[in-house]
Scaffold this motif. Structure first.
Motif, PDB file in Angstrom:
ATOM      1  N   ALA A  34       0.826  -1.212   0.000  1.00 46.87           N
ATOM      2  CA  ALA A  34       0.000   0.000   0.000  1.00 46.87           C
ATOM      3  C   ALA A  34       0.855   1.255   0.000  1.00 46.87           C
ATOM      4  O   ALA A  34       0.560   2.228  -0.710  1.00 46.87           O
ATOM      5  N   ALA A  35       1.952   1.242   0.774  1.00 46.85           N
ATOM      6  CA  ALA A  35       2.824   2.416   0.841  1.00 46.85           C
ATOM      7  C   ALA A  35       3.511   2.668  -0.497  1.00 46.85           C
ATOM      8  O   ALA A  35       3.639   3.824  -0.938  1.00 46.85           O
ATOM      9  N   LEU A  36       3.945   1.615  -1.170  1.00 46.31           N
ATOM     10  CA  LEU A  36       4.598   1.773  -2.465  1.00 46.31           C
ATOM     11  C   LEU A  36       3.617   2.221  -3.543  1.00 46.31           C
ATOM     12  O   LEU A  36       3.963   3.031  -4.413  1.00 46.31           O
ATOM     13  N   ALA A  70       9.525   0.534   1.021  1.00 45.04           N
ATOM     14  CA  ALA A  70       8.628   0.656   2.169  1.00 45.04           C
ATOM     15  C   ALA A  70       9.149  -0.273   3.251  1.00 45.04           C
ATOM     16  O   ALA A  70       9.492  -1.425   2.975  1.00 45.04           O
ATOM     17  N   PHE A  71       9.205   0.214   4.483  1.00 48.13           N
ATOM     18  CA  PHE A  71       9.739  -0.596   5.571  1.00 48.13           C
ATOM     19  C   PHE A  71       8.953  -0.342   6.846  1.00 48.13           C
ATOM     20  O   PHE A  71       8.141   0.588   6.923  1.00 48.13           O
ATOM     21  N   PRO A 109      14.531  -7.475   6.855  1.00 52.57           N
ATOM     22  CA  PRO A 109      13.373  -8.372   6.780  1.00 52.57           C
ATOM     23  C   PRO A 109      12.080  -7.548   6.835  1.00 52.57           C
ATOM     24  O   PRO A 109      11.936  -6.661   7.670  1.00 52.57           O
ATOM     25  N   GLY A 110      11.184  -7.798   5.944  1.00 51.95           N
ATOM     26  CA  GLY A 110       9.905  -7.083   5.958  1.00 51.95           C
ATOM     27  C   GLY A 110       9.862  -5.845   5.095  1.00 51.95           C
ATOM     28  O   GLY A 110       8.785  -5.349   4.786  1.00 51.95           O
ATOM     29  N   MET A 111      11.020  -5.291   4.704  1.00 48.80           N
ATOM     30  CA  MET A 111      10.958  -4.155   3.786  1.00 48.80           C
ATOM     31  C   MET A 111      10.539  -4.675   2.408  1.00 48.80           C
ATOM     32  O   MET A 111      10.624  -5.873   2.129  1.00 48.80           O
ATOM     33  N   LEU A 112      10.063  -3.792   1.563  1.00 51.23           N
ATOM     34  CA  LEU A 112       9.672  -4.173   0.207  1.00 51.23           C
ATOM     35  C   LEU A 112      10.222  -3.130  -0.755  1.00 51.23           C
ATOM     36  O   LEU A 112      10.122  -1.929  -0.505  1.00 51.23           O
ATOM     37  N   ASP A 144       8.495   4.710   5.972  1.00 54.85           N
ATOM     38  CA  ASP A 144       8.103   3.863   7.098  1.00 54.85           C
ATOM     39  C   ASP A 144       6.587   3.680   7.105  1.00 54.85           C
ATOM     40  O   ASP A 144       5.840   4.649   6.955  1.00 54.85           O
ATOM     41  N   VAL A 145       6.114   2.432   7.284  1.00 55.38           N
ATOM     42  CA  VAL A 145       4.673   2.162   7.260  1.00 55.38           C
ATOM     43  C   VAL A 145       4.040   2.254   8.643  1.00 55.38           C
ATOM     44  O   VAL A 145       2.833   2.110   8.783  1.00 55.38           O
TER      45      VAL A 145
END
Length: 270
Positions: free
Chosen positions: A112-114, A123-124, A160-163, A199-200
């Motif tokens: 969603a952030a991207l 996005a992280f 880990p978890g960033m996109l 940052d999300v």
């Protein structure tokens, strides 16, 4: 043994590609990692990069319906192989080690952030540090501050978890295989030049802290490589002043690692 191609069938084409690099030595952790991906509730194609001789790898491939590619001999090499030998249609990409976990809702938040801002390259979110049995040790959540200090301070963006937006990944050429450990920081510094790091505002992943983790096992190499990556990202003028902050950052990095290690030891004794 031939490479197995076994990408999940779906009416909706996956926008996300996740590479999972493993040597097959921790099959129980690998299954937890793959489960955390499959339970995201969004279509994801998974590529496992691993030694083809490990039976547990083939079991995971069948159980979780993934693609399998042979391990090229290094972690950054495995990540690049997984991305480069896959289809071009993906919009977003990242990798997970075989003991990382995605938190519920992680991919929905980062996707969603991207999508909300085409100028965003990464996005992280926050990352939960856990021990061998999954007990929480620490939560790393620097938030919007993390990108601002990335070039000179500690790396507070949990990998880990960033996109990552795939177009940005390809623009910077993926991870630099000359690094042994700090290739994720080097990648983030390059991605910061082509887009925003956002940052999300929630915890999106878990990192398992144990004795065999590379970043725990070789902190000195990690610190040296991190300094190399940061210097490369700075202007020639700024590089002349790195002596001002590199010492304090080294101390802060070691203190943080020691604190997590202390908590891990305390939990193991209870």
């Amino acid at each position: 043994m031939p490479t197995i191609s076994n990408v999940a069938d779906s009416d909706t084409q996956a926008e996300v590609l996740l590479v999972v690099a493993t040597l097959g030595r921790r099959p129980e952790y690998l299954k937890e990692t793959l489960t955390s991906i499959r339970e995201q509730g969004v279509p994801v194609d998974i590529v496992i990069v691993a030694p083809l001789s490990e039976p547990s790898i083939h079991e995971a491939v069948e159980e979780f319906n993934t693609q399998l590619l042979p391990d090229p001999g290094s972690l950054p090499g495995a990540i690049n192989v997984g991305v480069n030998q896959s289809s071009q249609h993906y919009e977003f990409v990242n990798w997970l080690n075989d003991d990382d976990l995605l938190e519920p809702g992680s991919l929905r938040a980062t996707i969603a952030a991207l999508k909300a801002d085409p100028q965003t390259s990464v996005a992280f979110g926050a990352c939960r540090y856990i021990n061998e049995v999954g007990k929480e040790l620490w939560i790393s959540k620097a938030g919007p501050l993390a990108p601002r200090i990335l070039k000179w301070g500690p790396d507070l963006i949990p990998q880990p978890g960033m996109l990552v937006r795939m177009s940005a990944w390809r623009e910077v050429g993926g991870v630099d295989e000359s690094f042994k450990l700090a290739f994720d920081l080097d990648l983030l510094l390059k991605l910061q030049k082509v887009g925003k790091l956002v940052d999300v505002g929630q915890t999106v992943s878990s990192f398992r802290w144990h004795a065999s983790s590379l970043t725990v096992d070789d902190r000195t190499t990690n610190i040296k490589e991190s300094e190399r990556a940061k210097r490369a990202a700075l202007s020639p003028t700024a590089r002349k002043f790195t002596w001002i902050w590199e010492g304090p950052v080294r101390v802060a990095t070691r203190l943080a690692a020691n604190e997590v290690q202390r908590r891990a030891k305390k939990l193991s004794e209870t």
